[in-house]
Design a protein around this motif. Structure first.
Motif, mmCIF file in Angstrom:
data_model
loop_
_atom_site.group_PDB
_atom_site.id
_atom_site.type_symbol
_atom_site.label_atom_id
_atom_site.label_comp_id
_atom_site.label_asym_id
_atom_site.label_seq_id
_atom_site.Cartn_x
_atom_site.Cartn_y
_atom_site.Cartn_z
ATOM 1 N N CYS A 126 0.852 -1.194 0.000
ATOM 2 C CA CYS A 126 0.000 0.000 0.000
ATOM 3 C C CYS A 126 0.887 1.243 0.000
ATOM 4 O O CYS A 126 1.906 1.287 0.694
ATOM 5 N N ALA A 127 0.453 2.255 -0.772
ATOM 6 C CA ALA A 127 1.264 3.469 -0.902
ATOM 7 C C ALA A 127 1.534 4.112 0.453
ATOM 8 O O ALA A 127 2.632 4.603 0.740
ATOM 9 N N GLU A 128 0.512 4.065 1.323
ATOM 10 C CA GLU A 128 0.647 4.724 2.632
ATOM 11 C C GLU A 128 1.731 4.061 3.491
ATOM 12 O O GLU A 128 2.361 4.714 4.319
ATOM 13 N N PHE A 129 1.938 2.749 3.300
ATOM 14 C CA PHE A 129 2.852 2.021 4.186
ATOM 15 C C PHE A 129 4.190 1.671 3.525
ATOM 16 O O PHE A 129 5.083 1.140 4.188
ATOM 17 N N GLU A 130 4.319 1.952 2.241
ATOM 18 C CA GLU A 130 5.520 1.523 1.520
ATOM 19 C C GLU A 130 6.791 2.074 2.165
ATOM 20 O O GLU A 130 7.750 1.325 2.430
ATOM 21 N N GLN A 131 6.805 3.395 2.431
ATOM 22 C CA GLN A 131 8.002 4.000 3.013
ATOM 23 C C GLN A 131 8.287 3.427 4.404
ATOM 24 O O GLN A 131 9.452 3.177 4.765
ATOM 25 N N PHE B 291 5.487 -7.799 0.558
ATOM 26 C CA PHE B 291 6.548 -6.814 0.338
ATOM 27 C C PHE B 291 7.559 -6.863 1.480
ATOM 28 O O PHE B 291 8.771 -6.874 1.260
ATOM 29 N N LEU B 292 7.054 -6.922 2.718
ATOM 30 C CA LEU B 292 7.956 -6.971 3.884
ATOM 31 C C LEU B 292 8.776 -8.260 3.877
ATOM 32 O O LEU B 292 9.972 -8.257 4.153
ATOM 33 N N CYS C 172 -2.932 -7.238 5.627
ATOM 34 C CA CYS C 172 -2.753 -6.878 4.223
ATOM 35 C C CYS C 172 -1.732 -7.798 3.576
ATOM 36 O O CYS C 172 -0.542 -7.751 3.909
ATOM 37 N N SER C 173 -2.187 -8.633 2.647
ATOM 38 C CA SER C 173 -1.283 -9.617 2.047
ATOM 39 C C SER C 173 -0.219 -8.949 1.177
ATOM 40 O O SER C 173 0.932 -9.390 1.126
ATOM 41 N N ARG D 118 6.218 0.916 14.528
ATOM 42 C CA ARG D 118 6.355 -0.498 14.177
ATOM 43 C C ARG D 118 5.096 -1.276 14.531
ATOM 44 O O ARG D 118 4.649 -2.140 13.776
ATOM 45 N N ALA D 119 4.510 -0.958 15.661
ATOM 46 C CA ALA D 119 3.270 -1.657 16.063
ATOM 47 C C ALA D 119 2.172 -1.380 15.052
ATOM 48 O O ALA D 119 1.385 -2.286 14.702
ATOM 49 N N ARG D 120 2.107 -0.143 14.568
ATOM 50 C CA ARG D 120 1.069 0.220 13.574
ATOM 51 C C ARG D 120 1.296 -0.555 12.281
ATOM 52 O O ARG D 120 0.340 -1.066 11.670
ATOM 53 N N VAL D 121 2.562 -0.647 11.867
ATOM 54 C CA VAL D 121 2.880 -1.389 10.642
ATOM 55 C C VAL D 121 2.564 -2.868 10.831
ATOM 56 O O VAL D 121 1.968 -3.508 9.957
#
Lengths: 144, 184
Positions: free
Chosen positions: A3-8, A37-38, A31-32, A21-24
């Motif tokens: 997701c664009a919001e979480f990519e960075q 990606f991670l 989110c698959s 980190r907890a939010r991510v």
């Protein structure tokens, strides 16, 4: 993909503070795309760390460098000329000081002091020599 | 240590200065050369040559920059000259159409089997040259942005941008490879 919001945030995952980190982590759990990606980032980090971390030269490096240095043209030995001219320069300064004293002393009204012609020539010659030496010394400095 | 080396240089004790700086800088010079040239053996050979150049240039070091800055500049220049002489690698972006598919089709992705490894290094070789350099150096320098910026003499922001872009491209290539393995 991510997701664009979480990519960075995913790219900076190892440096995230606890709150971020907890939010991510909470988002990745649901989110698959971000999870893949991670996971892929972890594979990249793992393989590249294994490949590149801890790289050092071999044990034969330093001896090989010394051998190459010895084969190369030797460094020019430091010239003694500046040191010699230093000495000459100080000598010239002392000579000039002496000459000044020689010229100024007769101005002091002491009756028994006399200045002969030979002494004048000698003094002039000494002054010229001193000036030459000081000049050569300055030239050596400029060349450096 | 740098202060001691500079003190030797100020007193024209070049041999002693060189004997001190060689162990101090040999690994950094090697890692920077490896990052720029992409080959460990070539980098070690180049690093040896670089130290010969440093040895010859010692009498001319005037102290206008720090010793490390001076040494790394010699290293970068030597590597750039070598890269130009060998012909610069074509810069390819993973975003170029067909590149990712070509990389995957060339056998870099193992058969879809449990635990089969994905060769990230092959993907790395496909990135633009500067991305490759910063990535190699980043992992060699224990993931320190500051150290990478110092060695390459790039602004920190540039280092982070290149790193993030490169890691993103590699991660996407890895993820695509995994998907392909799953659909074969």
């Amino acid at each position: 993909m991510a997701c664009a919001e979480f990519e960075q945030l995913l790219l900076e995952y190892p440096e995230l503070e606890n709150g971020a980190r907890a939010r991510v982590d909470a988002h990745v759990a649901q989110c698959s795309g971000c999870r893949e990606f991670l996971d892929a980032l972890l594979v990249v980090d793992s393989q590249l760390t294994a490949e590149f971390a801890g790289q050092e030269v071999s044990a034969s490096f330093a001896p090989a460098v010394h051998q190459r240095v010895q084969s190369a043209a030797p460094l020019a030995r430091p010239s003694l000329v500046p040191e010699l001219l230093d000495f000459a320069g100080w000598g010239a300064i002392a000579a000039v000081a002496g000459l000044l004293a020689w010229w100024l002393v007769p101005l002091v009204p002491v009756p028994h002091w006399e200045l002969s012609l030979d002494a004048s020539f000698a003094a002039a010659g000494a002054f010229l020599l001193a000036a030459l030496l000081v000049g050569i010394r300055s030239f050596a400095d400029l060349k450096d | 240590m740098e202060q001691e080396i500079r003190a030797c240089l100020d007193q024209k004790r070049y041999q002693e200065a060189f004997e001190r700086l060689l162990p101090e800088f040999q690994n950094k010079v090697f890692r920077l050369a490896y990052a720029m040239l992409g080959d460990a053996a070539l980098a070690e050979d180049m690093a040896q040559e670089i130290f010969v150049r440093i040895w010859k240039a010692l009498p001319g070091y005037r102290g206008q920059s720090s010793l490390s800055t001076w040494i790394y500049a010699i290293t970068r220049n030597a590597c750039l000259t070598a890269l130009k002489a060998s012909g610069a690698k074509r810069e390819v972006s993973m975003e170029a159409p067909g590149v990712a598919r070509t990389v995957e089709a060339s056998g870099t992705v193992s058969l879809p089997a449990a635990g089969a490894a994905i060769d990230v290094l092959r993907f790395l070789d496909q990135l633009p040259e500067k991305h490759q350099q910063v990535m190699r150096l980043y992992y060699m320098e224990e993931k320190s942005y500051e150290e990478v910026a110092r060695l390459l003499e790039w602004p920190m922001g540039t280092v982070k941008t290149y790193l993030h872009r490169a890691r993103k491209e590699l991660a996407e290539a890895v993820a695509r490879s995994k998907m392909k393995k799953g659909t074969r």
